[in-house]
Write an enzyme that holds these catalytic residues in place. Structure first.
Site, PDB file in Angstrom:
ATOM      1  N   THR A   1       0.980  -1.191  -0.077  1.00  0.00           N
ATOM      2  CA  THR A   1       0.278  -0.322   0.208  1.00  0.00           C
ATOM      3  C   THR A   1       1.099   1.259   0.542  1.00  0.00           C
ATOM      4  O   THR A   1       2.065   1.323   0.583  1.00  0.00           O
ATOM      5  CB  THR A   1      -1.025   0.064   0.843  1.00  0.00           C
ATOM      6  OG1 THR A   1      -0.206  -0.136   2.179  1.00  0.00           O
ATOM      7  CG2 THR A   1      -1.714  -1.309   1.370  1.00  0.00           C
TER       8      THR A   1
ATOM      9  N   ASN B   1       1.068   4.302   2.004  1.00  0.00           N
ATOM     10  CA  ASN B   1       0.315   5.272   3.310  1.00  0.00           C
ATOM     11  C   ASN B   1      -0.123   7.053   3.222  1.00  0.00           C
ATOM     12  O   ASN B   1       1.824   7.471   2.843  1.00  0.00           O
ATOM     13  CB  ASN B   1       1.088   4.771   4.144  1.00  0.00           C
ATOM     14  CG  ASN B   1       1.088   2.709   4.548  1.00  0.00           C
ATOM     15  OD1 ASN B   1       0.212   2.953   3.589  1.00  0.00           O
ATOM     16  ND2 ASN B   1       1.823   2.818   5.120  1.00  0.00           N
TER      17      ASN B   1
ATOM     18  N   GLU C   1      -4.059   4.058   3.423  1.00  0.00           N
ATOM     19  CA  GLU C   1      -3.579   2.968   3.016  1.00  0.00           C
ATOM     20  C   GLU C   1      -4.500   3.324   0.897  1.00  0.00           C
ATOM     21  O   GLU C   1      -5.588   2.222   1.860  1.00  0.00           O
ATOM     22  CB  GLU C   1      -3.268   1.868   3.493  1.00  0.00           C
ATOM     23  CG  GLU C   1      -2.713   2.369   4.975  1.00  0.00           C
ATOM     24  CD  GLU C   1      -2.538   1.205   5.712  1.00  0.00           C
ATOM     25  OE1 GLU C   1      -1.735   0.513   5.208  1.00  0.00           O
ATOM     26  OE2 GLU C   1      -2.948   1.405   7.289  1.00  0.00           O
TER      27      GLU C   1
END
Length: 338
Positions: free
Chosen positions: A209, A211, A263
């Site tokens: 992900t 973030n 995320e």
């Protein structure tokens, strides 16, 4: 679009203008109706259209204990105003000292004196001057007395009669109803921020992900999983990518997380290295609440379904988890772009 922050930024040869006034947080459809009318009048008069807007939000200055998160960042506000063909924006630093001007002083000194307004366009709820003493009737009276034109644009309302406003937008986003928010905005709700390092748990599970810190992203809707787009400018190029993403907002209760984060997992991509980039996330739909599962295996099953639901919501091919060994973010592998 020019951005002015102090009187010395105003061109010395400014001879006239059409001015509109407001915080314009979100630049939603109601705001755009006012701004579009100001731009129309400016073009008709062959004058520049100037937006006078404020930062920080006046409510937070008058009530220091009050938190009024901006629907969009000031940077995005400037971009939205420019897209509406505004010629210049005066970004007024709002302070208690600034707020002491009476309604008449505000109009005479800043609107007519500094900005050389020949016409002023506002919405029905416009208030100005110390203690918000000035309203549209005050503006009309001052226009008659001082020789400028004042136009009041009627408020836009939903089917129930509620006026479209930034306050209402915040309420909608607090419920996580990003689809309803997009109707008021006239576009998808956008979060923006710099991609920072996280705990890298998603990478290990096959869901790397990007973030963003929720505190810097703008008005972040309620915790949950969303479908949306990660929007980035390709490094070294002017091209913009809109990447389909499953987005998690919250504290990550499965792993006892602390602090809210945003995320975004780009579907099917293991080759993106976004650390340090400033990106945007456009939210399309709310998928489910943030919950804690009995096991990591149960979590993975749910996340697989999240990917499928995200693809369906965005109208893109379904993608599964990526191979953790193929994730290049934070490594020495050269960043690849499509």
């Amino acid at each position: 679009m020019q951005i002015w922050r102090q009187p010395s930024d105003i061109p010395a040869d400014l001879a006239g203008s059409v001015v509109t006034i407001g915080v314009f947080d979100g630049v939603h459809k109601g705001h755009r109706a006012v701004i579009t009318e100001a731009v129309r009048q400016a073009r008709e008069r062959d004058l520049p259209c100037i937006v006078l807007t404020f930062n920080p939000h006046p409510a937070t200055v008058h009530n220091p204990g009050l938190t009024v998160p901006l629907v969009i960042s000031v940077e995005d506000r400037m971009r939205r105003l420019e897209a509406l063909n505004v010629d210049a924006t005066y970004l007024q630093h709002y302070t208690l000292d600034y707020s002491t001007a009476t309604a008449r002083e505000f109009v005479v000194d800043q609107i007519l004196g500094q900005l050389k307004a020949r016409a002023v366009v506002v919405g029905e709820d416009a208030r100005f001057g110390s203690g918000n003493e000035g309203d549209v009737e005050t503006l009309s009276d001052l226009a008659d007395e001082l020789g400028f034109e004042a136009t009041v644009v009627r408020d836009l309302r939903d089917d129930s009669g509620r006026r479209w406003s930034s306050t209402w937008l915040r309420e909608i986003l607090d419920r996580g109803d990003v689809k309803a928010a997009s109707k008021v905005l006239g576009r998808l709700h956008r979060l923006r921020g710099e991609v920072v390092h996280g705990h890298k748990r998603g990478r290990e599970l096959g869901f790397p992900t990007a973030n963003l810190q929720a505190s810097s992203a703008g008005v972040v809707p309620k915790d949950g999983v969303y479908a949306g787009w990660l929007v980035r400018t390709v490094p070294g190029m002017k091209a913009v990518e809109n990447l389909p993403a499953a987005i998690s907002i919250g504290t990550n209760p499965q792993f006892n997380g602390e602090g809210r984060t945003v995320e975004a997992h780009v579907l099917g991509r293991a080759d993106l290295d976004l650390y340090g980039e400033k990106v945007a996330i456009d939210l399309v739909s709310y998928l489910r609440p943030m919950v804690t599962f009995n096991s990591v295996e149960e979590l993975l099953e749910r996340m697989d379904e999240d990917l499928r639901q995200t693809a369906l919501a965005l109208g893109v091919p379904v993608s599964g988890r990526v191979d953790p060994e193929q994730v290049t973010a934070g490594t020495d592998v050269r960043r690849q772009t499509p």
